[in-house]
Design a protein around this motif. Structure first.
Motif, PDB file in Angstrom:
ATOM      1  N   ASP A   1      38.074  39.822  26.843  1.00  0.00           N
ATOM      2  CA  ASP A   1      37.257  41.034  26.834  1.00  0.00           C
ATOM      3  C   ASP A   1      36.095  40.932  27.819  1.00  0.00           C
ATOM      4  OD1 ASP A   1      38.890  42.281  24.971  1.00  0.00           O
ATOM      5  OD2 ASP A   1      37.588  41.797  23.257  1.00  0.00           O
ATOM      6  N   GLU A   2      35.507  39.761  27.942  1.00  0.00           N
ATOM      7  CA  GLU A   2      34.423  39.566  28.910  1.00  0.00           C
ATOM      8  C   GLU A   2      34.930  39.765  30.333  1.00  0.00           C
ATOM      9  OE1 GLU A   2      32.985  35.635  28.042  1.00  0.00           O
ATOM     10  OE2 GLU A   2      31.893  36.294  26.263  1.00  0.00           O
ATOM     11  N   VAL A   3      36.077  39.183  30.646  1.00  0.00           N
ATOM     12  CA  VAL A   3      36.665  39.329  31.983  1.00  0.00           C
ATOM     13  C   VAL A   3      36.993  40.802  32.239  1.00  0.00           C
ATOM     14  CG1 VAL A   3      38.652  38.739  33.441  1.00  0.00           C
ATOM     15  CG2 VAL A   3      37.549  36.959  32.062  1.00  0.00           C
ATOM     16  N   ILE A   4      37.608  41.452  31.273  1.00  0.00           N
ATOM     17  CA  ILE A   4      37.970  42.864  31.406  1.00  0.00           C
ATOM     18  C   ILE A   4      36.720  43.710  31.653  1.00  0.00           C
ATOM     19  CG2 ILE A   4      38.862  44.868  30.126  1.00  0.00           C
ATOM     20  CD1 ILE A   4      40.797  42.758  28.728  1.00  0.00           C
ATOM     21  N   GLY A   5      35.658  43.427  30.917  1.00  0.00           N
ATOM     22  CA  GLY A   5      34.407  44.175  31.079  1.00  0.00           C
ATOM     23  C   GLY A   5      33.789  43.991  32.453  1.00  0.00           C
ATOM     24  N   ILE A   6      33.735  42.768  32.922  1.00  0.00           N
ATOM     25  CA  ILE A   6      33.158  42.504  34.242  1.00  0.00           C
ATOM     26  C   ILE A   6      33.994  43.181  35.327  1.00  0.00           C
ATOM     27  CG2 ILE A   6      32.634  40.725  35.967  1.00  0.00           C
ATOM     28  CD1 ILE A   6      32.098  38.814  33.544  1.00  0.00           C
ATOM     29  N   LEU A   7      35.308  43.061  35.207  1.00  0.00           N
ATOM     30  CA  LEU A   7      36.177  43.689  36.207  1.00  0.00           C
ATOM     31  C   LEU A   7      36.015  45.207  36.196  1.00  0.00           C
ATOM     32  CD1 LEU A   7      39.382  41.510  35.813  1.00  0.00           C
ATOM     33  CD2 LEU A   7      37.850  41.590  37.803  1.00  0.00           C
ATOM     34  N   GLY A   8      35.959  45.797  35.009  1.00  0.00           N
ATOM     35  CA  GLY A   8      35.780  47.245  34.922  1.00  0.00           C
ATOM     36  C   GLY A   8      34.481  47.701  35.563  1.00  0.00           C
ATOM     37  N   ALA A   9      33.398  47.004  35.284  1.00  0.00           N
ATOM     38  CA  ALA A   9      32.095  47.357  35.860  1.00  0.00           C
ATOM     39  C   ALA A   9      32.108  47.187  37.379  1.00  0.00           C
ATOM     40  CB  ALA A   9      30.995  46.503  35.234  1.00  0.00           C
ATOM     41  N   THR A  10      32.732  46.124  37.851  1.00  0.00           N
ATOM     42  CA  THR A  10      32.805  45.878  39.297  1.00  0.00           C
ATOM     43  C   THR A  10      33.641  46.939  39.992  1.00  0.00           C
ATOM     44  OG1 THR A  10      32.562  43.503  38.889  1.00  0.00           O
ATOM     45  CG2 THR A  10      33.394  44.163  41.057  1.00  0.00           C
ATOM     46  N   ILE A  11      34.756  47.297  39.388  1.00  0.00           N
ATOM     47  CA  ILE A  11      35.611  48.354  39.947  1.00  0.00           C
ATOM     48  C   ILE A  11      34.818  49.650  40.074  1.00  0.00           C
ATOM     49  CG2 ILE A  11      37.584  49.854  39.423  1.00  0.00           C
ATOM     50  CD1 ILE A  11      38.887  47.247  38.161  1.00  0.00           C
ATOM     51  N   ASN A  12      34.098  50.022  39.029  1.00  0.00           N
ATOM     52  CA  ASN A  12      33.313  51.260  39.059  1.00  0.00           C
ATOM     53  C   ASN A  12      32.227  51.219  40.124  1.00  0.00           C
ATOM     54  OD1 ASN A  12      34.826  52.470  37.046  1.00  0.00           O
ATOM     55  ND2 ASN A  12      33.473  51.757  35.416  1.00  0.00           N
ATOM     56  N   THR A  13      31.547  50.090  40.246  1.00  0.00           N
ATOM     57  CA  THR A  13      30.500  49.946  41.260  1.00  0.00           C
ATOM     58  C   THR A  13      31.078  50.071  42.662  1.00  0.00           C
ATOM     59  OG1 THR A  13      29.164  48.535  39.817  1.00  0.00           O
ATOM     60  CG2 THR A  13      28.744  48.365  42.190  1.00  0.00           C
ATOM     61  N   LEU A  14      32.195  49.388  42.904  1.00  0.00           N
ATOM     62  CA  LEU A  14      32.817  49.441  44.236  1.00  0.00           C
ATOM     63  C   LEU A  14      33.332  50.846  44.546  1.00  0.00           C
ATOM     64  CD1 LEU A  14      34.707  46.026  44.349  1.00  0.00           C
ATOM     65  CD2 LEU A  14      32.699  46.691  45.689  1.00  0.00           C
ATOM     66  N   LYS A  15      33.911  51.508  43.556  1.00  0.00           N
ATOM     67  CA  LYS A  15      34.393  52.876  43.775  1.00  0.00           C
ATOM     68  C   LYS A  15      33.235  53.803  44.139  1.00  0.00           C
ATOM     69  CE  LYS A  15      36.921  54.444  40.475  1.00  0.00           C
ATOM     70  NZ  LYS A  15      37.622  54.688  39.202  1.00  0.00           N
ATOM     71  N   ASP A  16      32.092  53.643  43.477  1.00  0.00           N
ATOM     72  CA  ASP A  16      30.920  54.455  43.794  1.00  0.00           C
ATOM     73  C   ASP A  16      30.441  54.197  45.227  1.00  0.00           C
ATOM     74  OD1 ASP A  16      30.976  55.551  41.257  1.00  0.00           O
ATOM     75  OD2 ASP A  16      29.342  54.292  40.475  1.00  0.00           O
ATOM     76  N   LYS A  17      30.451  52.947  45.651  1.00  0.00           N
ATOM     77  CA  LYS A  17      30.040  52.603  47.021  1.00  0.00           C
ATOM     78  C   LYS A  17      31.015  53.174  48.045  1.00  0.00           C
ATOM     79  CE  LYS A  17      27.478  48.393  46.024  1.00  0.00           C
ATOM     80  NZ  LYS A  17      27.392  46.936  46.200  1.00  0.00           N
ATOM     81  N   ILE A  18      32.287  53.119  47.726  1.00  0.00           N
ATOM     82  CA  ILE A  18      33.304  53.666  48.636  1.00  0.00           C
ATOM     83  C   ILE A  18      33.095  55.174  48.783  1.00  0.00           C
ATOM     84  CG2 ILE A  18      35.773  54.150  48.892  1.00  0.00           C
ATOM     85  CD1 ILE A  18      36.251  51.364  47.534  1.00  0.00           C
ATOM     86  N   ARG A  19      32.883  55.870  47.663  1.00  0.00           N
ATOM     87  CA  ARG A  19      32.663  57.328  47.692  1.00  0.00           C
ATOM     88  C   ARG A  19      31.404  57.669  48.498  1.00  0.00           C
ATOM     89  NH1 ARG A  19      33.004  57.655  41.878  1.00  0.00           N
ATOM     90  NH2 ARG A  19      35.134  57.106  41.515  1.00  0.00           N
ATOM     91  N   ALA A  20      30.365  56.865  48.338  1.00  0.00           N
ATOM     92  CA  ALA A  20      29.115  57.116  49.041  1.00  0.00           C
ATOM     93  C   ALA A  20      29.274  56.948  50.551  1.00  0.00           C
ATOM     94  CB  ALA A  20      28.020  56.190  48.525  1.00  0.00           C
ATOM     95  N   ASN A  21      30.208  56.100  50.950  1.00  0.00           N
ATOM     96  CA  ASN A  21      30.419  55.853  52.387  1.00  0.00           C
ATOM     97  C   ASN A  21      31.452  56.781  53.014  1.00  0.00           C
ATOM     98  OD1 ASN A  21      28.552  53.758  52.541  1.00  0.00           O
ATOM     99  ND2 ASN A  21      30.041  52.236  51.915  1.00  0.00           N
ATOM    100  N   ASP A  22      32.139  57.572  52.188  1.00  0.00           N
ATOM    101  CA  ASP A  22      33.146  58.506  52.733  1.00  0.00           C
ATOM    102  C   ASP A  22      32.519  59.745  53.318  1.00  0.00           C
ATOM    103  OD1 ASP A  22      35.280  56.894  52.253  1.00  0.00           O
ATOM    104  OD2 ASP A  22      35.906  57.873  50.409  1.00  0.00           O
TER     105      ASP A  22
END
Length: 124
Positions: A103-124
């Motif tokens: 669950d800890e790994v899943i949580g960290i990965l989920g948060a990282t995915i969301n952060t990276l997706k937000d950065k990608i959207r901001a740069n588009d």
């Protein structure tokens, strides 16, 4: 990004620790014929967590990294689910600890995915 960044990534560190625990846990089941397939699948799915983080990190593209982090998250969920089903052969204390770690790994990965997706959207 250097190799130090990867090794400092919480999901990767916890994934590596989880893999070592899986190997130890599965060793306890090696003499149970009904568990042979479960053992190989559990080792493979826990290895896949780290392997996909490594591969995605090595791609050098944020979009590809996100995709590999999603795959790693799926492998962590698979590992978690199999631990739930292994309640017939492993002590509940091990099951509970490994589920918590997944669950800890899943949580960290989920948060990282969301952060990276937000950065990608901001740069588009």
């Amino acid at each position: 990004m250097g190799q130090d960044s990867l090794e400092g990534f919480g999901a990767y560190k916890k994934g590596m620790e989880l893999f070592d625990m899986v190997v130890t846990d599965m060793e306890k089941l090696k003499d149970k014929p009904q568990c042979h397939r479960l053992i190989s699948q559990q080792v493979a799915s826990s290895d896949s967590i780290c392997a996909n983080i490594e591969e995605g990190y090595g791609r050098g593209s944020s979009r590809e990294y996100v995709q590999f982090l999603r795959i790693a998250r799926g492998s962590a969920r698979e590992t978690r689910g199999r631990y739930v089903r292994m309640k017939h052969w492993l002590p509940s204390s091990i099951i509970e600890d490994r589920i918590k770690r997944c669950d800890e790994v899943i949580g960290i990965l989920g948060a990282t995915i969301n952060t990276l997706k937000d950065k990608i959207r901001a740069n588009d």
